[in-house]
Each structure stands twice: as structure tokens, then as C-alpha cells.
Design a protein around this motif. Sequence first.
Motif, PDB file in Angstrom:
ATOM      1  N   THR A 229       0.840  -1.183   0.000  1.00  0.00           N
ATOM      2  CA  THR A 229       0.000   0.000   0.000  1.00  0.00           C
ATOM      3  C   THR A 229       0.880   1.238   0.000  1.00  0.00           C
ATOM      4  O   THR A 229       1.761   1.383   0.839  1.00  0.00           O
ATOM      5  CB  THR A 229      -0.892   0.003   1.256  1.00  0.00           C
ATOM      6  OG1 THR A 229      -1.646  -1.199   1.260  1.00  0.00           O
ATOM      7  CG2 THR A 229      -1.814   1.200   1.264  1.00  0.00           C
TER       8      THR A 229
ATOM      9  N   PRO B 294      -2.543   6.875  11.095  1.00  0.00           N
ATOM     10  CA  PRO B 294      -2.556   5.563  10.449  1.00  0.00           C
ATOM     11  C   PRO B 294      -1.176   4.947  10.273  1.00  0.00           C
ATOM     12  O   PRO B 294      -1.003   3.754  10.474  1.00  0.00           O
ATOM     13  CB  PRO B 294      -3.225   5.847   9.096  1.00  0.00           C
ATOM     14  CG  PRO B 294      -3.996   7.106   9.303  1.00  0.00           C
ATOM     15  CD  PRO B 294      -3.214   7.897  10.290  1.00  0.00           C
TER      16      PRO B 294
ATOM     17  N   GLN C 207       0.192   3.580  13.522  1.00  0.00           N
ATOM     18  CA  GLN C 207      -0.559   2.381  13.898  1.00  0.00           C
ATOM     19  C   GLN C 207      -0.111   1.173  13.093  1.00  0.00           C
ATOM     20  O   GLN C 207       0.004   0.061  13.616  1.00  0.00           O
ATOM     21  CB  GLN C 207      -2.056   2.635  13.693  1.00  0.00           C
ATOM     22  CG  GLN C 207      -2.642   3.670  14.631  1.00  0.00           C
ATOM     23  CD  GLN C 207      -4.073   4.051  14.275  1.00  0.00           C
ATOM     24  OE1 GLN C 207      -4.667   3.432  13.386  1.00  0.00           O
ATOM     25  NE2 GLN C 207      -4.611   5.055  14.928  1.00  0.00           N
ATOM     26  N   HIS C 208       0.146   1.375  11.794  1.00  0.00           N
ATOM     27  CA  HIS C 208       0.603   0.267  10.949  1.00  0.00           C
ATOM     28  C   HIS C 208       1.990  -0.206  11.377  1.00  0.00           C
ATOM     29  O   HIS C 208       2.278  -1.415  11.323  1.00  0.00           O
ATOM     30  CB  HIS C 208       0.628   0.702   9.484  1.00  0.00           C
ATOM     31  CG  HIS C 208      -0.727   0.939   8.899  1.00  0.00           C
ATOM     32  ND1 HIS C 208      -1.826   0.177   9.225  1.00  0.00           N
ATOM     33  CD2 HIS C 208      -1.168   1.860   7.983  1.00  0.00           C
ATOM     34  CE1 HIS C 208      -2.884   0.600   8.549  1.00  0.00           C
ATOM     35  NE2 HIS C 208      -2.514   1.626   7.805  1.00  0.00           N
TER      36      HIS C 208
ATOM     37  N   ALA D 195       1.506  -2.302  14.474  1.00  0.00           N
ATOM     38  CA  ALA D 195       0.872  -3.576  14.120  1.00  0.00           C
ATOM     39  C   ALA D 195       1.871  -4.524  13.461  1.00  0.00           C
ATOM     40  O   ALA D 195       1.901  -5.722  13.767  1.00  0.00           O
ATOM     41  CB  ALA D 195      -0.308  -3.324  13.184  1.00  0.00           C
ATOM     42  N   ALA D 196       2.705  -3.988  12.564  1.00  0.00           N
ATOM     43  CA  ALA D 196       3.698  -4.825  11.887  1.00  0.00           C
ATOM     44  C   ALA D 196       4.687  -5.400  12.887  1.00  0.00           C
ATOM     45  O   ALA D 196       5.037  -6.592  12.841  1.00  0.00           O
ATOM     46  CB  ALA D 196       4.424  -4.011  10.818  1.00  0.00           C
TER      47      ALA D 196
ATOM     48  N   GLN E 113       1.106  -8.669   5.276  1.00  0.00           N
ATOM     49  CA  GLN E 113       0.098  -7.648   4.999  1.00  0.00           C
ATOM     50  C   GLN E 113       0.369  -6.375   5.796  1.00  0.00           C
ATOM     51  O   GLN E 113       0.207  -5.264   5.286  1.00  0.00           O
ATOM     52  CB  GLN E 113      -1.299  -8.186   5.328  1.00  0.00           C
ATOM     53  CG  GLN E 113      -1.772  -9.255   4.365  1.00  0.00           C
ATOM     54  CD  GLN E 113      -3.154  -9.791   4.716  1.00  0.00           C
ATOM     55  OE1 GLN E 113      -3.583  -9.732   5.867  1.00  0.00           O
ATOM     56  NE2 GLN E 113      -3.848 -10.332   3.731  1.00  0.00           N
ATOM     57  N   SER E 114       0.800  -6.519   7.042  1.00  0.00           N
ATOM     58  CA  SER E 114       1.011  -5.338   7.878  1.00  0.00           C
ATOM     59  C   SER E 114       2.235  -4.541   7.446  1.00  0.00           C
ATOM     60  O   SER E 114       2.196  -3.310   7.444  1.00  0.00           O
ATOM     61  CB  SER E 114       1.131  -5.743   9.349  1.00  0.00           C
ATOM     62  OG  SER E 114       2.213  -6.627   9.561  1.00  0.00           O
TER      63      SER E 114
ATOM     64  N   LYS F 223       1.583  -2.302   4.531  1.00  0.00           N
ATOM     65  CA  LYS F 223       0.842  -1.082   4.825  1.00  0.00           C
ATOM     66  C   LYS F 223       1.750   0.036   5.339  1.00  0.00           C
ATOM     67  O   LYS F 223       1.331   1.182   5.427  1.00  0.00           O
ATOM     68  CB  LYS F 223      -0.257  -1.367   5.846  1.00  0.00           C
ATOM     69  CG  LYS F 223      -1.354  -2.278   5.328  1.00  0.00           C
ATOM     70  CD  LYS F 223      -2.380  -2.580   6.404  1.00  0.00           C
ATOM     71  CE  LYS F 223      -3.466  -3.520   5.872  1.00  0.00           C
ATOM     72  NZ  LYS F 223      -4.448  -3.857   6.935  1.00  0.00           N
ATOM     73  N   VAL F 224       2.976  -0.331   5.677  1.00  0.00           N
ATOM     74  CA  VAL F 224       3.918   0.646   6.230  1.00  0.00           C
ATOM     75  C   VAL F 224       4.816   1.243   5.156  1.00  0.00           C
ATOM     76  O   VAL F 224       5.038   2.454   5.111  1.00  0.00           O
ATOM     77  CB  VAL F 224       4.792  -0.004   7.333  1.00  0.00           C
ATOM     78  CG1 VAL F 224       5.867   0.966   7.819  1.00  0.00           C
ATOM     79  CG2 VAL F 224       3.925  -0.463   8.492  1.00  0.00           C
TER      80      VAL F 224
END
Length: 254
Positions: free
Chosen positions: A132, A160, A163-164, A167-168, A198-199, A202-203
Motif C-alpha cells: 500500500t 494511520p 498504527q501500521h 501492528a507490523a 500484509q502489515s 501497509k507501512v
Amino acid sequence: MQTPKQLAYAPTPYSYTPSNNLRATINEDEEVRLAENAAERDLYESLAEIYSIIVTLDALEKAYLRDSIKEIEYTETCDRLLRQYRSTLTDESVEAAFGDLESFKREWDLEVPRATERLKIGLPATIESTPTHLPPSRASSHRTNLPSTSQPHQPSSSGPVAQHIVAASENFITLFDAVKMSMLSKDTLHPILVEVIQSVNKVTDRDFENKGKIVQWLITLNQMRAAEELSGEQARELSFDLGLAYEGFKKTLD
């Protein structure tokens, strides 16, 4: 002189004339049952579902390559098909009848190279290799140093991206802990590894160092049966590769 009776078909040297004495052995009014009981019927329905998923997935991959479908629609549909495929194969009787993907393809004469590759990797193409995208200015404004031990550092900035990152880091640590505690079955490790990939996507949109190693482990797990476990040697290699990938991920944040 009596005229010979005209045959209803053109005879050949190897043909034969059907006898009126032959009788059908199947009652045409009786329903033909493919299964003797409910368990068999459920098994056949599950195998038919897998067949349908594979064919649909191959068509989806072709549509994606031709740019005939939007990325978000492709990702959602592909992810759903992959989940349905894995979920169906969690049943032991279905898994035993299915065998493996290659034998199933041979049995049903399936030529589905694109679906085969996608099932082998276990992630949509958009998640596997195209993370992403985040605006560079925002990504650089939330830089943080991630730890290599138990708990991830909480970034001072909110939003966001932060947070990513958390999460990663948490997903990496969860996978480290699972391997450390010898939770080595496919059905334990596979979903966590999917979350890791996936995480991190997103980063960062950078293909960080040693990311390919964890993608390869995803492929390895995909080829295992749900209850199969990694060997002790494989667990050590996975832990080592995870460490390398985690360090590579952290470098993208510097």
C-alpha cells in the motif's frame, strides 16, 4: 422378391446391428445417486467447491493481468477465494480426498497456471509484491526505532502510519514467540505470517531486504497439510530468516 430392409445407419466393416433383445439395466425414472450417504455427498460438494475456486481464481488472475478489474476488487476477491480454499481443506476427509494441488489438477485435467502460482504463494498479487502506497512526507514524519525484543515501541505521533508500524512490529513478535514456543503447525503459523506480510506492506512501499525470505516461508507453509509441523531444523531457519527480515523492515523506517 422381397426388398431388403433399409438400415437406419451407415454400416462399416466394424459395426454391428443392435439386438432387440438388449434391455437397459438402469431405470430411467430412478434418480442416480452419486453418494451413498450424507458424508459422501458433503465430500463431493466440497471437492466441487475447490474445483470452482481454482477455476475462478485462474480467471481472476487473467483479468488482473489484463487490467480488466480494479486493484481493490481483485484484492478482495482473491483474498476471499484463498480463504475459502484454505477453509475447505481444513476438513480432514476433504484434505485426504484432495491429496495435493498437482494431483487434483491431473485427476480433473485442469490447466490453471495462474491459479497454481497464486495458491502456491497464498496472497493476492497486490499484497505479495505491491505494498500500500503512503505519501513519502507522511512516512518520513513518523520515523521510529522498532525494538528487537518483546514489546514494540509506541510512536509518539498518532495516525494511520504509526498504527501500521506498531501492528507490523507486533505481528513479527507474535510469530517469533510462536516459533519459540514450538507452535510449529501450518494452521498456527500460516495466518500469522500472512498478517506479517500484509502489515508491513501497509507501512512501506519499499521491497525491504530479506522480505523474499518470509514470502518463501509462506510458500513452504502453503504446501503443507494443516496439521503438519515444521521440523526443529526448519523452525531454527524460520526464526533466523524472520530476524533478518525484521531488521530489513526496520531499516526502511530510518
